[in-house]
Motif scaffolding. Structure first.
Motif, short mmCIF file in Angstrom:
data_model
loop_
_atom_site.label_atom_id
_atom_site.label_comp_id
_atom_site.label_asym_id
_atom_site.label_seq_id
_atom_site.Cartn_x
_atom_site.Cartn_y
_atom_site.Cartn_z
N PHE A 194 -18.82 -43.80 -2.31
CA PHE A 194 -17.75 -43.38 -3.21
C PHE A 194 -18.28 -42.86 -4.54
O PHE A 194 -17.67 -41.95 -5.12
CB PHE A 194 -16.74 -44.51 -3.40
CG PHE A 194 -15.92 -44.76 -2.17
CD1 PHE A 194 -15.04 -43.80 -1.70
CD2 PHE A 194 -16.04 -45.94 -1.46
CE1 PHE A 194 -14.28 -44.01 -0.55
CE2 PHE A 194 -15.30 -46.17 -0.31
CZ PHE A 194 -14.42 -45.20 0.15
N SER A 195 -19.39 -43.38 -5.02
CA SER A 195 -19.95 -42.83 -6.26
C SER A 195 -20.51 -41.42 -6.01
O SER A 195 -20.35 -40.53 -6.86
CB SER A 195 -21.01 -43.75 -6.85
OG SER A 195 -22.13 -43.86 -6.02
N THR A 196 -21.10 -41.20 -4.85
CA THR A 196 -21.58 -39.86 -4.49
C THR A 196 -20.39 -38.91 -4.36
O THR A 196 -20.44 -37.77 -4.81
CB THR A 196 -22.38 -39.91 -3.19
OG1 THR A 196 -23.52 -40.76 -3.37
CG2 THR A 196 -22.86 -38.52 -2.78
N GLY A 253 -16.60 -35.28 -1.69
CA GLY A 253 -15.48 -36.16 -1.98
C GLY A 253 -14.20 -35.68 -1.32
O GLY A 253 -13.43 -36.48 -0.77
N GLU A 254 -13.96 -34.38 -1.37
CA GLU A 254 -12.76 -33.82 -0.73
C GLU A 254 -12.83 -33.99 0.78
O GLU A 254 -11.82 -34.33 1.42
CB GLU A 254 -12.63 -32.34 -1.10
CG GLU A 254 -12.29 -32.14 -2.57
CD GLU A 254 -12.44 -30.71 -3.03
OE1 GLU A 254 -12.82 -29.83 -2.22
OE2 GLU A 254 -12.20 -30.46 -4.23
N GLN A 255 -14.00 -33.77 1.36
CA GLN A 255 -14.18 -33.94 2.80
C GLN A 255 -13.99 -35.40 3.20
O GLN A 255 -13.34 -35.71 4.21
CB GLN A 255 -15.55 -33.43 3.22
CG GLN A 255 -15.79 -33.49 4.71
CD GLN A 255 -17.19 -33.02 5.09
OE1 GLN A 255 -18.14 -33.22 4.34
NE2 GLN A 255 -17.30 -32.42 6.26
N ARG A 301 -9.21 -47.35 3.33
CA ARG A 301 -9.89 -46.78 2.17
C ARG A 301 -9.43 -45.34 1.91
O ARG A 301 -10.14 -44.56 1.31
CB ARG A 301 -11.41 -46.84 2.34
CG ARG A 301 -11.97 -48.25 2.42
CD ARG A 301 -11.63 -49.07 1.19
NE ARG A 301 -12.18 -50.42 1.24
CZ ARG A 301 -11.50 -51.51 1.58
NH1 ARG A 301 -10.24 -51.40 1.93
NH2 ARG A 301 -12.06 -52.69 1.57
N CYS A 302 -8.23 -45.01 2.37
CA CYS A 302 -7.70 -43.67 2.11
C CYS A 302 -7.49 -43.52 0.60
O CYS A 302 -7.45 -44.52 -0.13
CB CYS A 302 -6.41 -43.43 2.90
SG CYS A 302 -4.94 -44.23 2.23
N PRO A 303 -7.36 -42.29 0.11
CA PRO A 303 -7.20 -42.08 -1.33
C PRO A 303 -6.00 -42.83 -1.92
O PRO A 303 -6.09 -43.35 -3.04
CB PRO A 303 -7.02 -40.57 -1.47
CG PRO A 303 -7.57 -39.99 -0.22
CD PRO A 303 -7.42 -41.03 0.85
#
Length: 102
Positions: free
Chosen positions: A52-54, A62-64, A90-92
């Motif tokens: 998640f930090s990456t 991040g979008e993918q 862990r969805c947005p």
């Protein structure tokens, strides 16, 4: 004479080095096969926190990642809630619900 990279360039370079494109691709492939992000990350010897930090630093990744997590989420869970997050989603929307609560 060489000049130091600015902070943003350094963050991007560090993220690329810690999680190269091949690792990111393999992670996305595992998620698309139905693996949970914690399990997929563990198999690749990275932590979910690192993923998640990456994703925050490397916007296309991040979008993918968010698109994959959204498409693979369990429709029976209440997304956008702490309950969904507690049930390992862990969805947005579920991550966002947890951040709003903190």
């Amino acid at each position: 004479m060489s000049y130091p990279l600015d902070d943003a360039e350094q963050l991007i370079a560090n993220a690329e080095a810690q999680m190269p494109p091949s690792t990111r691709s393999r992670l996305i492939a595992k998620l698309r096969m139905g693996k949970h992000i914690d399990d997929a990350a563990k198999e690749l010897d990275i932590s979910p926190k690192q993923v998640f930090s990456t994703a925050r630093v490397l916007k296309p990744f991040g979008e993918q990642l968010d698109a994959t997590l959204t498409s693979q989420r369990d429709p029976s869970l209440p997304h956008g809630s702490v309950t969904g997050y507690n049930k390992r989603c862990r969805c947005p929307e579920c991550r966002g619900a947890l951040q709003q609560r903190v």
